[in-house]
Every structure is written in structure tokens, then in C-alpha cells.
Design a protein around this motif. Structure first.
Motif, PDB file in Angstrom:
ATOM      1  N   VAL A 195       6.621   1.279  -6.393  1.00  0.00           N
ATOM      2  CA  VAL A 195       6.276   0.336  -5.328  1.00  0.00           C
ATOM      3  C   VAL A 195       4.846  -0.175  -5.505  1.00  0.00           C
ATOM      4  CG1 VAL A 195       6.036   0.055  -2.832  1.00  0.00           C
ATOM      5  CG2 VAL A 195       7.931   1.379  -3.742  1.00  0.00           C
ATOM      6  N   ILE A 196       3.940   0.725  -5.904  1.00  0.00           N
ATOM      7  CA  ILE A 196       2.554   0.279  -6.079  1.00  0.00           C
ATOM      8  C   ILE A 196       2.447  -0.646  -7.290  1.00  0.00           C
ATOM      9  CG2 ILE A 196       1.672   2.178  -7.533  1.00  0.00           C
ATOM     10  CD1 ILE A 196      -0.248   0.917  -4.556  1.00  0.00           C
ATOM     11  N   SER A 197       3.228  -0.372  -8.331  1.00  0.00           N
ATOM     12  CA  SER A 197       3.174  -1.241  -9.514  1.00  0.00           C
ATOM     13  C   SER A 197       3.657  -2.641  -9.168  1.00  0.00           C
ATOM     14  CB  SER A 197       4.027  -0.657 -10.651  1.00  0.00           C
ATOM     15  OG  SER A 197       3.452   0.544 -11.117  1.00  0.00           O
ATOM     16  N   GLU A 198       4.702  -2.682  -8.350  1.00  0.00           N
ATOM     17  CA  GLU A 198       5.222  -3.973  -7.872  1.00  0.00           C
ATOM     18  C   GLU A 198       4.160  -4.710  -7.048  1.00  0.00           C
ATOM     19  OE1 GLU A 198       7.704  -5.974  -7.895  1.00  0.00           O
ATOM     20  OE2 GLU A 198       7.982  -6.864  -5.909  1.00  0.00           O
ATOM     21  N   LEU A 199       3.457  -3.988  -6.207  1.00  0.00           N
ATOM     22  CA  LEU A 199       2.413  -4.616  -5.387  1.00  0.00           C
ATOM     23  C   LEU A 199       1.297  -5.160  -6.269  1.00  0.00           C
ATOM     24  CD1 LEU A 199       1.305  -5.014  -2.380  1.00  0.00           C
ATOM     25  CD2 LEU A 199      -0.064  -2.978  -2.838  1.00  0.00           C
ATOM     26  N   LEU A 249      -5.831   2.498  -4.700  1.00  0.00           N
ATOM     27  CA  LEU A 249      -5.137   2.353  -3.416  1.00  0.00           C
ATOM     28  C   LEU A 249      -4.492   3.675  -3.041  1.00  0.00           C
ATOM     29  CD1 LEU A 249      -3.443  -1.037  -4.350  1.00  0.00           C
ATOM     30  CD2 LEU A 249      -5.261  -0.762  -2.654  1.00  0.00           C
ATOM     31  N   PHE A 250      -4.658   4.078  -1.785  1.00  0.00           N
ATOM     32  CA  PHE A 250      -4.033   5.344  -1.375  1.00  0.00           C
ATOM     33  C   PHE A 250      -3.290   5.187  -0.055  1.00  0.00           C
ATOM     34  CE2 PHE A 250      -6.379   7.373   2.189  1.00  0.00           C
ATOM     35  CZ  PHE A 250      -7.458   6.512   2.314  1.00  0.00           C
ATOM     36  N   GLN A 251      -2.410   6.146   0.193  1.00  0.00           N
ATOM     37  CA  GLN A 251      -1.716   6.209   1.477  1.00  0.00           C
ATOM     38  C   GLN A 251      -1.543   7.678   1.866  1.00  0.00           C
ATOM     39  OE1 GLN A 251       2.330   4.711   1.272  1.00  0.00           O
ATOM     40  NE2 GLN A 251       2.819   5.944  -0.514  1.00  0.00           N
ATOM     41  N   ILE A 252      -1.409   7.914   3.147  1.00  0.00           N
ATOM     42  CA  ILE A 252      -1.040   9.239   3.658  1.00  0.00           C
ATOM     43  C   ILE A 252       0.294   9.007   4.336  1.00  0.00           C
ATOM     44  CG2 ILE A 252      -1.617  11.080   5.286  1.00  0.00           C
ATOM     45  CD1 ILE A 252      -4.570  10.460   4.736  1.00  0.00           C
ATOM     46  N   GLN A 253       1.359   9.539   3.742  1.00  0.00           N
ATOM     47  CA  GLN A 253       2.686   9.008   4.066  1.00  0.00           C
ATOM     48  C   GLN A 253       3.743  10.087   3.906  1.00  0.00           C
ATOM     49  OE1 GLN A 253       5.060   8.238   1.574  1.00  0.00           O
ATOM     50  NE2 GLN A 253       6.301   6.632   2.477  1.00  0.00           N
ATOM     51  N   THR A 254       4.864   9.866   4.563  1.00  0.00           N
ATOM     52  CA  THR A 254       5.972  10.819   4.535  1.00  0.00           C
ATOM     53  C   THR A 254       6.832  10.612   3.289  1.00  0.00           C
ATOM     54  OG1 THR A 254       6.005  10.795   6.926  1.00  0.00           O
ATOM     55  CG2 THR A 254       7.976  11.606   5.832  1.00  0.00           C
ATOM     56  N   LYS A 296      -0.765  12.692   0.437  1.00  0.00           N
ATOM     57  CA  LYS A 296      -1.706  11.616   0.154  1.00  0.00           C
ATOM     58  C   LYS A 296      -1.475  11.266  -1.303  1.00  0.00           C
ATOM     59  CE  LYS A 296      -5.125  11.673  -1.968  1.00  0.00           C
ATOM     60  NZ  LYS A 296      -5.284  11.302  -3.403  1.00  0.00           N
ATOM     61  N   ASP A 297      -1.074  10.039  -1.572  1.00  0.00           N
ATOM     62  CA  ASP A 297      -0.949   9.623  -2.962  1.00  0.00           C
ATOM     63  C   ASP A 297      -1.805   8.381  -3.199  1.00  0.00           C
ATOM     64  OD1 ASP A 297       1.045   8.648  -1.189  1.00  0.00           O
ATOM     65  OD2 ASP A 297       2.264   7.910  -2.848  1.00  0.00           O
ATOM     66  N   ALA A 298      -2.541   8.418  -4.314  1.00  0.00           N
ATOM     67  CA  ALA A 298      -3.419   7.302  -4.667  1.00  0.00           C
ATOM     68  C   ALA A 298      -3.073   6.842  -6.074  1.00  0.00           C
ATOM     69  CB  ALA A 298      -4.884   7.737  -4.595  1.00  0.00           C
ATOM     70  N   TYR A 299      -3.286   5.555  -6.315  1.00  0.00           N
ATOM     71  CA  TYR A 299      -2.964   4.960  -7.615  1.00  0.00           C
ATOM     72  C   TYR A 299      -4.104   4.023  -7.991  1.00  0.00           C
ATOM     73  CZ  TYR A 299       1.529   6.637  -5.908  1.00  0.00           C
ATOM     74  OH  TYR A 299       2.529   7.426  -5.391  1.00  0.00           O
ATOM     75  N   SER A 300      -4.674   4.232  -9.190  1.00  0.00           N
ATOM     76  CA  SER A 300      -5.775   3.355  -9.597  1.00  0.00           C
ATOM     77  C   SER A 300      -5.377   2.543 -10.823  1.00  0.00           C
ATOM     78  CB  SER A 300      -7.032   4.180  -9.880  1.00  0.00           C
ATOM     79  OG  SER A 300      -6.884   4.943 -11.055  1.00  0.00           O
ATOM     80  N   THR A 355       5.088  -3.218   2.792  1.00  0.00           N
ATOM     81  CA  THR A 355       3.879  -2.428   2.558  1.00  0.00           C
ATOM     82  C   THR A 355       2.787  -3.006   3.436  1.00  0.00           C
ATOM     83  OG1 THR A 355       4.398  -1.739   0.303  1.00  0.00           O
ATOM     84  CG2 THR A 355       2.067  -1.911   0.868  1.00  0.00           C
ATOM     85  N   TRP A 356       2.101  -2.133   4.145  1.00  0.00           N
ATOM     86  CA  TRP A 356       0.941  -2.552   4.933  1.00  0.00           C
ATOM     87  C   TRP A 356      -0.271  -2.485   4.006  1.00  0.00           C
ATOM     88  CZ3 TRP A 356       0.941  -3.893  10.239  1.00  0.00           C
ATOM     89  CH2 TRP A 356       2.173  -3.788  10.863  1.00  0.00           C
ATOM     90  N   THR A 357      -0.842  -3.628   3.700  1.00  0.00           N
ATOM     91  CA  THR A 357      -2.029  -3.682   2.839  1.00  0.00           C
ATOM     92  C   THR A 357      -3.268  -3.411   3.711  1.00  0.00           C
ATOM     93  OG1 THR A 357      -1.540  -6.049   2.951  1.00  0.00           O
ATOM     94  CG2 THR A 357      -1.102  -4.944   0.883  1.00  0.00           C
ATOM     95  N   PRO A 358      -4.454  -3.252   3.076  1.00  0.00           N
ATOM     96  CA  PRO A 358      -5.575  -2.674   3.844  1.00  0.00           C
ATOM     97  C   PRO A 358      -5.872  -3.349   5.183  1.00  0.00           C
ATOM     98  CG  PRO A 358      -6.104  -2.646   1.522  1.00  0.00           C
ATOM     99  CD  PRO A 358      -4.790  -3.378   1.645  1.00  0.00           C
TER     100      PRO A 358
END
Lengths: 570, 570
Positions: free
Chosen positions: A113-117, A132-137, A158-162, B41-44
């Protein structure tokens, strides 16, 4: 918070089916309740702790320049098909269909999903690096969920992707994340170790796990007695012995060993040191032409095979597949308990520690017989020497300083340099400084937020309950008025102190139940509130109350008017 | 935050397929991105707003005595089977199977899970009342997700559930929630109305919706010009006319109306007032013996049938089922365009406003003919009179004060007194004061947290972009330095002001991009930052900067050193 208006939910007895301490204590302290296998409701006390962990993670991620977003839990299958993980990911990936029979997954992780974004949002190197990070279920359909929230199916991560145009830039962000994780676990009051880790199926070049040290940990960690070096035992190098092989002093000597089935039998019946024995394991592999073949692995009798290391050797199947007893009989003419390198007609790989032995003992490839006085070169070839075994305590540390110690750890964080694995598969590219399209280097950085709560308890408890570090305690202070419902004076002092402490900004639990003092003490110790103020008739004659810290048995009598400033000073 | 280190993601053009303003602006302002139908996706920028909404909701719920918990998104099917909703809930309930083929749902709401928690945790009336809430991700498999996060499939909701041993106690908590909701929407800076609502399929006795007023709203709300009365048009009573029926002055007169297919044709071709016409609609029902039958509903030509009201009448099928053309022909001998009460051999229910007409016009139950000069009693029976129509503007208000106005609203909150519906089905009981087992009365209280973000935009925008209320603005202030990359002086002032404002506790967006002023202004207006400080060479000679508020076109020149105190004063 008044206990009578709260859902305390403490339990006196250890619930059935809770194997580890944290699971027992989280149920007993009213922090979680099971809804189904691997699915939990976080009740008020648990959620308060969880939110505190989240907040520390959020603050340090933001301080390290990462931007918070929120991606959906339900993800379209086509992204997973594009990355190739729709096929590759096992049954932990829960696949589902919507009302229109379109396929989706419940996200166990969000690389797709992050790669698509990012491929849609970022077009120029000028917008990079970005973290970019999120704290998510998240949801992982564990085959056997267990240990409460430690290995649940629905959990918070918490997953982050740089994203980067160069490996150097990725390495810089990776280090920033390493540092942020160190700050996070330090602020959380945890005894932890960053550990060099295997990149495993997620791929990539470099990886560290962050482990909370606890005897109940599922992972074994090797660390140096004299440096910061720490690695998962799966990965820690067993360094080559520095002393050369001794000269042979014995003749090769085949003896009947009719009652020997194991190395232990050999040691006890023939008075040989276990360090002077070797064991031979047969696994599947391929030869130079790619044809299936068997491969022998030889390690010292007292060592254990490291399957991850062995599987990385060229010509050995990965993951490792052991030969069956029938396959061994057919190839060698003897059973698995009688194998040895002497006269063995298979490719033979010898562990570094086994390779320096002389005058050793081994199976004779003839059921009921062993060779004694075996020496390499003279009796058996030793052309391939590799690191095949798990490190053990006392080994020289791979870092060159000190020796290895082994501790148990609970993995609470994992950072990866993924390189371009996902960017190549999903075409995540930008125009670089030369105006050319370039696939992005990627890092990913996870923290098991809900698991941290359990790990903190594994590390901080006693036989009475949880001992929260200040940063994550559900309440900072509790007020225990003794027999308040019979004493106007106790009630008045307790109510006043409650107001005062709240006004001073403390998160206070005021136990206003009609309970016996023993019940109140037991509950507060179980829940693990760090600071307790006991208000009783006896001390009130002196206008005093009693203070105790959860992590101490000392009782401190102090004037009522000193309580707020005393607690502030702590 | 520096724009160069941020994911601003603004778009110049309106994206395709975004029908409503909030969806367009959320995409253009870089607040959300679509992942799949109804999944975002909710962006910042979007997430910052969402978190501010969440926090206000959380604070007011806690202030009203509710305890926060967190229930899982994945829920076991057996709880839904127990409540009966496994069968009753339509395809919006996404059902799925885990790796062991056990059935689960993605939670669209949590009555079942909370009932399971409470029946296990609460055993005595002494622990009640209790109000538990969560802010959590829900999933509803909408057949046609649309309007961005306004009607998405995965969304964030605050849902609360209260439990009581008496209706009086439930009513008290219901009122506390009503008040908390009022505080929440007021703090959010929204123009809203609490509206009496239908309890619908969720059941129960009493219900209010909270609507944000906006012309794009999907719901019509009737409210009084002179009181707090407001109700969903579905539910608002059309009160009986206070004036009696006039005497008949015309003879019944059947005329050929060959070109009349609709009421409008009748009005334009025969010069009759639309208020002097009636239309007759045929629906399915049952007779006194429970046998299927048809029922005629008569309303004034200018009114619209309220299907919810009609379906509540005894002997009328609920939900309403209209007779087909064939069924009408068979029963009446005429088409649907030629129906009328004169000589009609069906049970006939007349709307209150139609019942006071005299000398009116209606179909003759004979294709191509109408009756003129129709009068009740003389020409057609009028034995059953009911409220059958939607209220219209100008109707007397059902509260007795003023007249009805109609506005469009977006439902952002809904509170219900459920009674014991779920407690009966799932056996949620406690021992009451008399020591007897008693099923609990239950309330439930929802807020569409993610929908609020869209609703706020529907209410607060202009043609340049969003105009955030202070409480939910993603940033409080933005600094726009003009051509900073060419002017050392501009850069220095901008950097200093950025530090100063941050130190003063403001959430600042510092637009440090190499962009033309026009681009920077357009982006900040689109994003909707409430306060803008423009720093340009021209004003710096006077050591001044320019302030503008997003909701005003006025430009205020002020000394640099006054900025912080000016903003603090706002």
C-alpha cells in the motif's frame, strides 16, 4: 478516577490457558479480555498503557522526521499480486472477498500500500528522502495464537517505510531509526538490546531486531561480554578456532558399539569426552549440474546445527530438508545413528570446530560400530569447512572482544534495509538528478506496540503483580483510604488529597470501594500502580499518611501536606 | 513543519469521480488518497485533522464519565448468531473465514462484542451504570461507496455503549451523551442540529441524530423557526390542519382528460390549483384476517408520500411495497395515472391535508377521465385519516411553535435508547438490588469520526479551498516567505519567526519551497490554514510582515515583533 466508577476487572485467580506471566497478569490486572483465539478487547487499564506506549513511539518517530499517515486495514489483492506476495505469503495472510466477490486481504504489513502511495505521490528526487509511518491495527492469521497479546492475530503495530535515491541515504535514515528506537525503548523503561538479525523472507541487506530481555523470550540472543555486539543466535557467527589442529596420536580403530544409539551413549559407555566426538547429519542438496543429491554435515557432538547457516551454503536446499532414514540407508548402508565421515561417499561439509579435532570418535557407516582415533586427512577428507553450528556461551565473540553470553529476548522492534526489492516489483521510481527514472531504495521499520505492553510486564513484575515503569503506568498514584466508609476523617483527607493530586496533574486512582484493606492492597499491587498513599485513622492523629513505592517494601510516613511535593520530586 | 520535509500533496485540478466538495477538497488538499473503492489512506494533513477530531471526542466522552476501551475489528460469528444479526444484517456485514474455516465478521458495530464483555465482567447492579466507548476502525461493505470518506467502507467511529438496571438510569446517561455530543460539535466549530430520529432496524425506544447542516447533506431535516425542535423529515409529523373542511360548492363532474398523464398535466391543462388535486397510490397490505390485500393512500397533489409513516399503519406492509401496474389494472380497472377515491373498492387511507379539501379534482378510475368538484362523504368515504406525507416548508411546526423550515444535513452522530433488545438476546444480566437476575437496559451512542472531517469541509469552504475551524485546522499558522531563496533577509526573518512561533507552542507550516508566491498562496488557501504570515522584501524595510486570516480578505501589516502576541491574542 474513582474505582467505583471504573472497570477495574481484577481477578484473584490465575486464569486457565494463560501460559506466560504477562498473559496471566494482563488478564488478572483487568487489562485485556479474550474475544476469540488471538482476538482481545483492551479494557480501560490495558488501553491506558497501550496509549502511553503509542504516544512515546509517535513522539520519537516525529522527532526523527517521519510523517504520520494511516493506511487501511483492508487492502486490495491486486497490489499483493503485483508484489508477488499474494502467492508467496503463507496462510497468515487472511484473504477475503467483498460483496462483489472482489478479493482483498487483511493487512499484516503495508509495503504494497505504501509503495502504491509513493509511486503516485513522489515523482522527483527533490521530494526525497521521505519516511512515512502509521500506528495501526494489523491482522496475521497465526496458526496457533498464544501468550495473549504477545502473539495475537489482531494487534497494533507502528510500521514506517522510507524511500531514497541512494543506499547512502537509506543507511542514514536506517541509523536515524536505530537511534529513535533506542530512545523509544529507553523512554519506555525497558532493558533491551538491538540485535543483528536475519533479513529472512522479507529480503534486503541489513537488519536489526530490538529485543526486550526476559527469561520467557522466544528468541535466543548472543551478545558479547565486552562490547555492544548482539545478534540473534540464528545469525551469530561461531568464529573459527584460533588454535591449529593437533597432530594425530592414535591409530584408526573400529570397535563394536552395539548398545550405542546416541552421542550420550557413546560418551557414557566408552569414556570419551563429548568434545572429542562428531555427529554427521544428511540433508538434501543439488550437485554442480543441478541434480538432486545428498550432503553430509559434520559438527562436534556437543554442538547444535544452525539450520539457517547450513541452508545458506551453495548446493544445500533452503530451507533445510533432512534425509529420511530410508534415504540414508539407501545411500550409506547404515542408519542415522551410525554415520561418520570415514569412507563416506557424499559431499561432506565440516563445521569449523569439528575440523580442528584430532583423535576423535565417529560412527563407522556400519550399524553397531564406531571409529575411534579418527584424524582428518589421514582417515577422512576435510576439504569443505564452514560455520555450521549455533554459538554457545563462552565462544569468542564474533566482534573480536570478549566472549559470547546467551540471553532470551522478546522481539519488539525490527528495522530493515530492504533495498529495491519492492520498488523493482512495483515500479516505485522517481526522476533522479540526471533526469533519469530510478527505482527507489526502501527501508522498513516496525514496532510491535501491543506486544511491548506484554514484554514490559515480562520484564517488570513480581509475585504480587506488575511493576510498571513510570512512563507506561496506567495510573501514576493510587489513594487507598482504609475503611473510609466508617471514618469521616479518612474520607475527608482522601477526597482532599484526590482533588489536590488531580489539580497537580497526576493521573490518580482513588480506591473508594467498600473493600477490606487487604483486597485494596492486593488489587493495586496487581495493577502495578507505582506510588501508593495509604490513609488510615492511626496516622491521621499525627496528620500523616503512608507512602509506598510499588518497587520497594519500605513504608514512608509523611505529613499530609508534603504528599504532593514529595510525589512531584520523584 | 517545513513544506520541503512534508508530504503536502496538493493538486491543482479537481480529480475525476469526486462528486461532492469535501471529497474534491480532501483530495486536492492532500488529506486522503484512494486505495480502492471506499478505502482510503489518510495522508499527513488529513490525519492531523482526524486526530484533532478524535481528541475532542475522547476528552468529552471521558468528561461525561465514559471509559475508553478497544474492541477488535475481527469478531467471531457466534456472537452475531446469538444476537440474531448474523441472519438479519444484510451484505454490508462482511463475513469471512480464517485459516481453520471458522467464521468471523469485520465489525460494522460492536453491540455483540460489548454485550459479551459486560455479561462476563458485570455481575452486580453496584457496578452500574457503566458507559464504555472506543474510537476504532469499522468496516461496512457499502454496495456503492461514494463521496470519499463520507461514505467509505473502512472508517473510524466512536461508539459507546451504556448499561443500566432501569430506564430512568438509561435516560439520564442518554441525556449526558446528548449534552456531550452538543459540546463536541460545538468545540469542533460546526453548525449542527440534534434531530429526533427513527430508531430503524437497530430497534429501541428513543433516538436522536446529530446533523451538520450543509446543502450537500443526504438527509432532509425539518426544524422549527421558533424552537429547538428538529426532526428527520422521515419522522417529522405533518400536523392536522386546524381549519375545518369547507362546505361543498360544486357538483361532482366527470370530464374527459385524454392528454393528462400527471398532476402537472392536470394543473396546466385544466387551470386547477395543485393544492386542489389529490393523488392515489396503491400499496400492498393485509386484511383483518391476515389475507393479502391492496390499500389506497390518498394525498394532496403537491405533497409527497412519507413511506416510513405509511408503513407504520396497521394492515400496510412494512417496508412499503407498491402495487404494480398489472395489479392496479386488475383491482381497479384503470391505470395508475387515473386513480381516485370516488367509487374505489379498496380500503382507503386519506392524508390529513387531503382530508380537509373540498371541491377537489381526482382520477375517475377510468382511463382518460377525471372527476372535478369532488367532495368527501358526499362522493367518497373518508373514514380513515392519517399522517401520510412529508412535511414541507411553511407547515406548522409539530412542537406547536413557529413553522417548519427544511435544511439538508449530514448525519455525524446518532444516539439510541436500545432498551433490552440485545440484553434479552444475549442474556446480559446482573443481580439487582432485590437479588434477582435482571436483563440490562442499554444505550448506544455513535459518532462518525472520519465523516466529521468531510462534513466540516462541506460546511466550511469557499472556491479557493477549505476554511478550517480553529479546533481542527491541520496547522494553526503558515509562514509564507516570498522568494526566500533569493533574499537572505527574508530567509532570516522567516526562520526566526518559525522558531519563535514553534517555541510559543503553535503548530506552524513553514513553506520553504522554491515556489512562486502564487503557488504558495494557492496551496495554503486550499489546505485552509487559518492564519498566514507573509514575509516579503517590501515590508521588511519597515520591519513588518503581512497577516491574513483564511476567513477574511483583509491584509494586516504588523511589526515582526508583534506577530507572536497577535496570534496568541486571537
Amino acid at each position: 478516577m474513582r474505582t467505583t466508577q471504573y472497570l477495574l476487572g481484577t481477578l484473584k485467580e490465575n486464569p486457565a490457558n494463560a501460559e506466560v506471566v504477562s498473559h496471566q497478569l494482563m488478564l488478572r490486572a483487568g487489562m485485556v479480555r479474550r474475544v476469540a483465539a488471538g482476538l482481545y478487547t483492551w479494557t480501560p487499564t490495558g488501553l491506558k498503557v497501550l496509549r502511553k506506549v503509542e504516544q512515546i513511539v509517535r513522539e520519537e518517530m516525529a522527532a526523527a522526521g517521519a510523517l504520520e499517515i494511516l493506511m487501511p486495514m483492508v487492502q486490495p489483492a491486486d497490489l499483493w499480486q503485483e508484489s508477488g506476495r499474494w502467492e508467496d505469503y503463507g496462510p497468515e495472510l487472511l484473504r477475503l472477498k467483498d460483496r462483489h466477490q472482489r478479493e482483498f486481504v487483511l493487512g499484516p504489513t503495508h509495503e504494497e500500500v505504501i509503495s502504491e502511495l509513493v509511486r503516485k505521490e513522489i515523482s522527483s528526487y527533490k521530494q526525497l528522502p521521505m519516511n512515512l509511518f502509521q500506528i495501526q491495527t494489523k491482522f496475521r492469521d497465526e496458526i496457533r495464537p498464544r501468550f495473549g497479546v504477545m502473539r495475537s492475530r489482531e494487534f497494533i503495530m507502528k510500521d514506517a517505510y522510507s524511500f531514497h535515491t541512494s543506499d547512502a541515504c537509506l543507511e542514514k535514515t536506517y541509523q536515524a531509526m536505530y537511534d529513535a528506537y533506542t530512545r523509544i525503548f529507553t523512554r519506555l523503561g525497558l532493558n533491551f538490546r538491538p540485535v543483528i538479525a536475519d533479513t529472512g523472507s522479507i529480503g534486503g541487506d541489513m537488519s536489526h531486531e530490538f529485543h526486550v530481555l526476559a527469561s520467557s523470550g522466544e528468541d535466543a540472543i548472543a551478545f558479547s561480554t565486552e562490547s555492544d555486539y548482539a545478534a540473534n543466535v540464528e545469525l551469530a557467527e561461531a568464529v573459527a578456532p584460533s588454535t591449529p589442529r593437533d597432530e594425530a596420536t592414535q591409530e584408526l580403530n573400529k570397535q563394536a558399539t552395539p548398545n550405542v544409539k546416541t552421542i550420550d551413549d557413546l560418551v557414557s559407555q566408552f569414556n570419551v569426552a563429548i568434545e572429542q566426538t562428531v555427529k554427521t547429519l544428511i540433508v538434501h542438496g543439488t550437485d554442480d549440474h543441478g541434480e538432486p543429491t545428498l550432503v553430509a554435515l559434520v559438527i562436534r557432538g556437543d554442538h547444535s546445527l544452525n539450520e539457517i547457516k547450513a541452508a545458506k551454503i551453495k548446493g544445500v536446499l533452503s530451507p533445510l530438508v533432512f534425509a529420511t532414514e530410508e534415504e540414508i540407508q539407501a545411500a550409506v548402508g547404515a542408519g542415522p545413528g551410525s554415520l561418520g565421515p570415514v569412507g563416506l561417499k557424499l559431499r561432506t561439509i565440516v563445521d569449523r570446530s569439528a575440523a580442528v579435532l584430532s583423535d576423535f570418535v565417529t560412527g563407522a557407516n556400519d550399524d553397531g560400530y564406531h571409529y575411534f582415533g579418527v584424524n582428518w586427512e589421514r582417515d577422512a577428507a576435510c576439504t569443505e569447512v564452514e560455520d555450521l553450528r549455533d554459538v554457545v556461551e563462552g565462544d569468542p565473540s564474533p566482534c573480536g572482544k570478549g566472549t559470547v553470553r546467551i540471553a532470551r529476548g522478546i522481539e519488539v522492534g525490527h528495522i530493515f534495509q530492504l533495498g529495491t526489492t519492492y520498488s523493482d516489483a512495483m515500479k516505485v521510481s522517481v526522476l533522479n538528478e540526471s533526469g533519469k527514472s530510478q527505482n527507489l531504495a526502501m527501508g522498513c521499520y516496525g514496532i510491535g506496540v501491543s506486544r511491548i505492553v506484554a514484554a514490559a510486564i515480562e520484564q517488570h513484575h513480581d509475585d504480587k503483580g506488575i511493576i510498571w515503569p513510570e512512563a507506561t503506568a496506567p495510573f501514576q498514584v493510587c489513594i487507598l483510604p482504609m475503611n473510609m466508609h466508617k471514618s469521616v476523617r479518612v474520607k475527608e483527607v482522601a477526597e482532599n488529597l484526590y482533588s489536590e493530586l488531580q489539580a497537580a496533574g497526576f493521573d490518580v486512582l482513588f480506591d473508594d470501594r467498600k473493600e477490606r484493606p487487604g483486597v485494596m492492597f492486593a488489587d493495586m499491587e496487581l495493577v502495578g500502580v507505582p506510588h501508593t498513599i495509604v490513609i488510615g485513622e492511626r496516622n491521621l492523629d499525627e496528620k500523616a499518611v503512608e507512602y509506598t513505592a510499588r518497587n520497594s517494601s519500605e513504608k514512608v510516613k509523611m505529613p499530609i501536606e508534603d504528599v504532593v511535593s514529595y510525589l512531584k520530586g520523584l
